[in-house]
Design a protein around this motif. Structure first.
Motif, PDB file in Angstrom:
ATOM      1  N   VAL A  59       3.550  -6.090   6.552  1.00  0.00           N
ATOM      2  CA  VAL A  59       4.121  -4.615   6.062  1.00  0.00           C
ATOM      3  C   VAL A  59       3.004  -3.717   7.380  1.00  0.00           C
ATOM      4  O   VAL A  59       1.315  -4.109   6.833  1.00  0.00           O
ATOM      5  N   ILE A  61       1.262   0.338   7.930  1.00  0.00           N
ATOM      6  CA  ILE A  61       1.323   1.285   7.368  1.00  0.00           C
ATOM      7  C   ILE A  61       0.761   2.283   8.202  1.00  0.00           C
ATOM      8  O   ILE A  61      -0.804   2.028   7.717  1.00  0.00           O
ATOM      9  N   LYS A  62       0.962   3.358   9.321  1.00  0.00           N
ATOM     10  CA  LYS A  62      -0.087   3.912   9.401  1.00  0.00           C
ATOM     11  C   LYS A  62       1.134   5.516   9.468  1.00  0.00           C
ATOM     12  O   LYS A  62       1.877   5.517  10.069  1.00  0.00           O
ATOM     13  N   GLU A  88      10.266   0.200  12.705  1.00  0.00           N
ATOM     14  CA  GLU A  88      10.004   0.997  12.330  1.00  0.00           C
ATOM     15  C   GLU A  88      10.727   1.725  11.777  1.00  0.00           C
ATOM     16  O   GLU A  88      11.253   2.551  12.522  1.00  0.00           O
ATOM     17  N   THR A 136      15.072   5.453  11.548  1.00  0.00           N
ATOM     18  CA  THR A 136      14.573   3.980  11.224  1.00  0.00           C
ATOM     19  C   THR A 136      14.804   3.626  13.207  1.00  0.00           C
ATOM     20  O   THR A 136      15.820   3.769  13.579  1.00  0.00           O
ATOM     21  N   LEU A 155       4.551   9.446   9.831  1.00  0.00           N
ATOM     22  CA  LEU A 155       4.084   8.670   9.555  1.00  0.00           C
ATOM     23  C   LEU A 155       4.882   6.752  10.019  1.00  0.00           C
ATOM     24  O   LEU A 155       6.169   7.624   9.762  1.00  0.00           O
ATOM     25  N   SER A 156       4.216   6.122   9.849  1.00  0.00           N
ATOM     26  CA  SER A 156       4.454   5.170  10.400  1.00  0.00           C
ATOM     27  C   SER A 156       5.218   3.986   9.844  1.00  0.00           C
ATOM     28  O   SER A 156       3.930   3.605   9.133  1.00  0.00           O
ATOM     29  N   ILE A 157       5.823   3.036   9.103  1.00  0.00           N
ATOM     30  CA  ILE A 157       6.379   2.285   8.365  1.00  0.00           C
ATOM     31  C   ILE A 157       7.230   1.326   8.933  1.00  0.00           C
ATOM     32  O   ILE A 157       8.287   1.579   9.222  1.00  0.00           O
ATOM     33  N   SER A 158       6.328  -0.116   9.084  1.00  0.00           N
ATOM     34  CA  SER A 158       6.702  -1.008   9.962  1.00  0.00           C
ATOM     35  C   SER A 158       7.619  -2.476   8.858  1.00  0.00           C
ATOM     36  O   SER A 158       6.285  -2.578   8.113  1.00  0.00           O
TER      37      SER A 158
ATOM     38  N   VAL B  59      12.641  -3.504   4.632  1.00  0.00           N
ATOM     39  CA  VAL B  59      11.618  -1.872   3.738  1.00  0.00           C
ATOM     40  C   VAL B  59      11.637  -1.713   2.659  1.00  0.00           C
ATOM     41  O   VAL B  59      12.821  -1.098   2.825  1.00  0.00           O
ATOM     42  N   ILE B  61      10.687   2.525   0.753  1.00  0.00           N
ATOM     43  CA  ILE B  61       9.779   3.663   0.824  1.00  0.00           C
ATOM     44  C   ILE B  61       9.596   4.709  -0.548  1.00  0.00           C
ATOM     45  O   ILE B  61      11.137   4.903  -0.355  1.00  0.00           O
ATOM     46  N   ILE B 157       5.122   0.918  -0.762  1.00  0.00           N
ATOM     47  CA  ILE B 157       5.916   0.835   0.040  1.00  0.00           C
ATOM     48  C   ILE B 157       5.718  -0.668   0.136  1.00  0.00           C
ATOM     49  O   ILE B 157       5.423  -1.513  -0.018  1.00  0.00           O
TER      50      ILE B 157
END
Lengths: 182, 182
Positions: A59, A61-62, A88, A136, A155-158, B59, B61, B157
């Motif tokens: 994962v 998280i950015k 992403e 997404t 927020l980027s969650i990938s 993923v 969240i 996450i």
């Protein structure tokens, strides 16, 4: 390349904008911020600044900060072996940004691109990334995004980041950002 | 089981606390909140309320809200076939929470457990989940957490959620929460 001054200004800007999101940050996290110009030396229009909160083998998280009208050029995260490529999820946190993905082009998109780069932006389905909006992007799917008039934080969650394998439409892009003294 | 009144109060509380985190939320996201009592019918001390922001095949969240001293019982996310199990990164967003994981027990942990449940909590390495603090729990690793005196909101996450396959220390736990009229 970017100058040390550009980089420092970008880090300060990113940190200030990230504070505005309301997300609790630790003071030491400022050191996890990096600016990327994609090798184009036009950082203020093509680039982004990233606060990486966490990378695990699975994962990423950015927080991504954008200057007003700063664009992240069109790219995709390709498959590698058994890995289908990075998926992403973007969520707007502050300001206004727009994400562009393949599909029916949006008739009057908000984006403002530098003319000499516009040919390398081919996906024009516009997704609103106002605060709270999400989208997404599937693995191996083209996408790009741009900050609006005040800039933005996204927020980027990938899944597992593979930044240096990313494919870009613009052949001039190099993922590595060189910082020069000045 | 929880009553409809308990559930409504929990959703309202979760929504109010999530607003306090500063994270931009959309009005419609209140409908993505669910309360879980783990089948113990002691929701105020053993339970949690989750605002699921996104679930993809890869993923999850979520924002997790806890009442003061409300605990999520000890559990792990087991492997399934090729999937090593859910990896979960926690980040404190608001209030105070503590996460407990395997390892050297913390000498004077903050947790306050109901006496008749305490035997089912065996991991005592305390991790601070104050706002901005983070910890990643590996797949198949025991963990549990509890809100402090004001309650808490935690960002979770993770890789693909597999909630109904979770294993719990407490044999009385049932993952499904039944809501009754009252």
């Amino acid at each position: 390349m970017i100058t040390r001054t550009q980089r420092e200004r970008a880090i300060t800007h990113c940190w200030e904008l990230c504070q505005k999101t309301g997300v609790a940050l630790r003071d030491d996290e400022i050191h996890q911020i990096e600016a990327a110009d994609f090798g184009l030396s036009e950082f203020e229009t093509t680039g982004l600044t990233i606060l990486t909160l966490k990378i695990t083998p699975s994962v990423g998280i950015k927080l991504i900060a954008l200057y007003p009208w700063q664009a992240c050029p069109e790219h995709l995260h390709p498959p590698q072996g058994d890995y289908p490529g990075k998926e992403e999820t973007f969520r707007g946190l502050w300001g206004q940004a727009w994400l562009y993905v393949p599909g029916e082009p949006t008739p009057a998109p908000h984006a403002r691109l530098p003319e000499h780069r516009a040919q390398y932006y081919t996906s024009w389905r516009e997704i609103d990334l106002a605060p709270g909006a999400m989208h997404t992007s599937a693995p191996n799917e083209w996408h790009w995004f741009q900050g609006g008039p005040e800039g933005a934080v996204i927020l980027s969650i990938s899944t597992r980041p593979t930044d240096y394998q990313d494919r870009f439409r613009d052949p001039a892009v190099q993922r590595k950002t060189v910082v020069v003294e000045k």
